[in-house]
Design a protein around this motif. Sequence first.
Motif, PDB file in Angstrom:
ATOM      1  N   PHE A 167      55.062  61.271  -2.679  1.00  0.00           N
ATOM      2  CA  PHE A 167      53.889  62.152  -2.547  1.00  0.00           C
ATOM      3  C   PHE A 167      53.906  62.850  -1.189  1.00  0.00           C
ATOM      4  N   ALA A 168      54.151  62.064  -0.140  1.00  0.00           N
ATOM      5  CA  ALA A 168      54.205  62.640   1.206  1.00  0.00           C
ATOM      6  C   ALA A 168      55.396  63.587   1.354  1.00  0.00           C
ATOM      7  N   LEU A 169      56.537  63.208   0.780  1.00  0.00           N
ATOM      8  CA  LEU A 169      57.728  64.063   0.845  1.00  0.00           C
ATOM      9  C   LEU A 169      57.475  65.401   0.157  1.00  0.00           C
ATOM     10  N   ALA A 170      56.927  65.338  -1.047  1.00  0.00           N
ATOM     11  CA  ALA A 170      56.662  66.567  -1.800  1.00  0.00           C
ATOM     12  C   ALA A 170      55.650  67.446  -1.066  1.00  0.00           C
ATOM     13  N   ALA A 171      54.630  66.826  -0.492  1.00  0.00           N
ATOM     14  CA  ALA A 171      53.627  67.589   0.256  1.00  0.00           C
ATOM     15  C   ALA A 171      54.254  68.237   1.480  1.00  0.00           C
ATOM     16  N   GLY A 172      55.121  67.498   2.165  1.00  0.00           N
ATOM     17  CA  GLY A 172      55.784  68.046   3.341  1.00  0.00           C
ATOM     18  C   GLY A 172      56.665  69.223   3.005  1.00  0.00           C
ATOM     19  N   LEU A 173      57.426  69.102   1.943  1.00  0.00           N
ATOM     20  CA  LEU A 173      58.300  70.208   1.524  1.00  0.00           C
ATOM     21  C   LEU A 173      57.474  71.401   1.046  1.00  0.00           C
ATOM     22  N   SER A 174      56.338  71.132   0.433  1.00  0.00           N
ATOM     23  CA  SER A 174      55.458  72.220   0.004  1.00  0.00           C
ATOM     24  C   SER A 174      54.934  72.984   1.214  1.00  0.00           C
ATOM     25  N   GLY A 175      54.664  72.228   2.272  1.00  0.00           N
ATOM     26  CA  GLY A 175      54.199  72.862   3.508  1.00  0.00           C
ATOM     27  C   GLY A 175      55.251  73.743   4.138  1.00  0.00           C
ATOM     28  N   ALA A 176      56.516  73.487   3.804  1.00  0.00           N
ATOM     29  CA  ALA A 176      57.616  74.298   4.324  1.00  0.00           C
ATOM     30  C   ALA A 176      57.953  75.456   3.397  1.00  0.00           C
ATOM     31  N   ASP A 177      57.088  75.704   2.398  1.00  0.00           N
ATOM     32  CA  ASP A 177      57.268  76.806   1.452  1.00  0.00           C
ATOM     33  C   ASP A 177      58.593  76.737   0.696  1.00  0.00           C
ATOM     34  N   VAL A 178      58.925  75.536   0.245  1.00  0.00           N
ATOM     35  CA  VAL A 178      60.130  75.339  -0.563  1.00  0.00           C
ATOM     36  C   VAL A 178      59.742  75.462  -2.033  1.00  0.00           C
ATOM     37  N   SER A 179      60.652  75.904  -2.869  1.00  0.00           N
ATOM     38  CA  SER A 179      60.355  76.085  -4.290  1.00  0.00           C
ATOM     39  C   SER A 179      60.157  74.745  -4.993  1.00  0.00           C
TER      40      SER A 179
END
Length: 250
Positions: free
Chosen positions: A48-60
């Motif tokens: 959950f934290a990983l996905a949120a972090g990557l989302s914050g980096a504007d990754v697809s």
Amino acid sequence: MGSDHDNGYGDLEKQMLVLHEHEEKHFMSSEIVRDVILGVSDGLTVPFALAAGLSGADVSSSIILIAGIAEVAAGAISMGLGGYLAAKSEEDHYKKELKREQDEIIAVPDIEAAEVAEILSQYGVEACEYGPVVNALRRNPQAWLDFMMKFELGLDKPDPMRALQSAMTIAFSYVCGGLVPLLPYMLIPVATKAVLASVVVTIVALLIFGFAKGHFTGTQPFKSAFQTAFIGAIASAAAYSIAKLFQSYH
């Protein structure tokens, strides 16, 4: 009189058998529940934290999904291996202490017998009462050894299948928990929308899991639900914020 005595003894024997079976089932279920809690808790929180972090980096969403699945696989293996090694360490420790206690019973039986007497006296058993018990144990070395392991060292004989069972339970629980926050990324191609759905789904899952954990562990279910969801939310918010912060400098 003899018949009544025999019946009383038979009833007592049956009660002791039922009690022993109940304790064994309770112990095993508590071990499994602990492994499930450990696996699901980390499974829900870390991906959950990983996905949120990557989302914050504007990754697809596709990249987040690939990274998330890779993390779930690696996390399940790592957590399962950790559970296996922990259970094996407990088993090795038991075997080492068993050998040492066995040697002491053979080498210094009088000292070991005195230790039995001391243990029983701590439970309020008088000298005239624990004397026959000590003598009975000295006549049965295996029972004596079992008594010392349990009451002197506080060690129960581990299940030989415990290590493998722990590894499989933790790994499977981690996978089940880890797929929950990744599910929206499987269905929603836009990461900014998927992350919102992931937050909602995962927070609900954390609340349900926390409530169930509180119920099974005997703590306050609603308090446990709030604490579990709060920890997951903090972890994901921290990962998202850090990713956004680093992105702003690039």
